[in-house]
Design a protein around this motif. Structure first.
Motif, short mmCIF file in Angstrom:
data_model
loop_
_atom_site.label_atom_id
_atom_site.label_comp_id
_atom_site.label_asym_id
_atom_site.label_seq_id
_atom_site.Cartn_x
_atom_site.Cartn_y
_atom_site.Cartn_z
N SER A 1 8.18 2.92 -6.13
CA SER A 1 7.49 3.53 -7.25
C SER A 1 8.28 4.69 -7.81
O SER A 1 9.13 5.27 -7.14
CB SER A 1 6.10 4.02 -6.82
N HIS A 2 8.01 4.99 -9.06
CA HIS A 2 8.64 6.15 -9.69
C HIS A 2 7.78 6.58 -10.87
O HIS A 2 7.15 5.76 -11.53
CB HIS A 2 10.06 5.82 -10.16
N ALA B 1 4.73 4.30 -12.11
CA ALA B 1 5.06 2.90 -12.30
C ALA B 1 5.46 2.31 -10.96
O ALA B 1 5.94 3.03 -10.08
CB ALA B 1 6.20 2.76 -13.30
N MET B 2 5.25 1.03 -10.78
CA MET B 2 5.53 0.37 -9.51
C MET B 2 6.41 -0.85 -9.74
O MET B 2 6.37 -1.46 -10.81
CB MET B 2 4.23 -0.10 -8.84
N VAL C 1 0.86 -1.18 0.00
CA VAL C 1 0.00 0.00 0.00
C VAL C 1 0.90 1.23 0.00
O VAL C 1 1.86 1.30 0.77
CB VAL C 1 -0.92 0.02 1.23
N THR C 2 0.58 2.18 -0.85
CA THR C 2 1.42 3.37 -0.95
C THR C 2 0.57 4.64 -1.02
O THR C 2 -0.64 4.57 -1.00
CB THR C 2 2.38 3.27 -2.14
N SER C 3 1.24 5.78 -1.08
CA SER C 3 0.57 7.08 -1.04
C SER C 3 -0.42 7.22 -2.19
O SER C 3 -0.08 7.02 -3.34
CB SER C 3 1.61 8.20 -1.15
N GLY C 4 -1.62 7.59 -1.87
CA GLY C 4 -2.66 7.69 -2.87
C GLY C 4 -2.41 8.75 -3.91
O GLY C 4 -2.84 8.64 -5.03
N SER C 5 -1.66 9.80 -3.54
CA SER C 5 -1.48 10.92 -4.45
C SER C 5 -0.62 10.56 -5.65
O SER C 5 -0.68 11.22 -6.68
CB SER C 5 -0.85 12.09 -3.71
N ILE C 6 0.22 9.53 -5.55
CA ILE C 6 1.12 9.19 -6.65
C ILE C 6 0.84 7.83 -7.25
O ILE C 6 1.30 7.52 -8.34
CB ILE C 6 2.59 9.25 -6.21
N PHE C 7 0.08 7.01 -6.57
CA PHE C 7 -0.07 5.63 -7.01
C PHE C 7 -0.61 5.53 -8.42
O PHE C 7 -0.12 4.75 -9.23
CB PHE C 7 -0.97 4.85 -6.04
#
Length: 123
Positions: free
Chosen positions: A97-98, A33-34, A23-29
């Protein structure tokens, strides 16, 4: 600061399956790319699989046909379905992610990592 929380690891026997979640930050997901990574004792962190924001996936050769990366943008969650596990898959698994897909292939470039989740496969 990107927040990354991995879960789903455990101890399994060879041939069994696990599903990892990140689970990661919603603003960038939804736009990033993950990638899934792993680090075995005494070895460098390596890329396992990547997925673009549109769902295009790539895998390292050793996991092709056994692992499946997927993402649920509505839940800000990245998954790694791992089937037919082997002892050589034993490692701590991480996600990251990036915005730029190619940067996922340079794990040494990331400043922030989650705590990871341990996967241990016994023979």
């Amino acid at each position: 600061q990107v927040q990354l929380v991995e879960s789903g690891g455990g101890l399994v026997q060879s041939g069994e399956s696990l599903r990892l979640s990140c689970v990661t930050s919603g603003s960038i997901f939804s736009i990033n790319a993950m990638g899934w990574y792993r680090q075995a004792p005494g070895k460098e962190r390596e890329v396992v699989a990547t997925i673009t924001n549109s769902g295009s996936a790539r895998y390292t050769e050793s996991v092709k046909g056994r692992f499946t990366i997927s993402r649920d943008n509505a839940k800000n969650t990245l998954y790694l379905q791992m089937d037919s596990l082997k002892p050589e898959d034993t490692a701590v698994y991480y996600c990251n992610s990036h915005l730029i897909l190619t940067q996922l292939y340079r794990p040494e470039g990331f400043l922030s990592w989650g705590q990871g989740t341990q996967v241990t496969v016994s023979s």
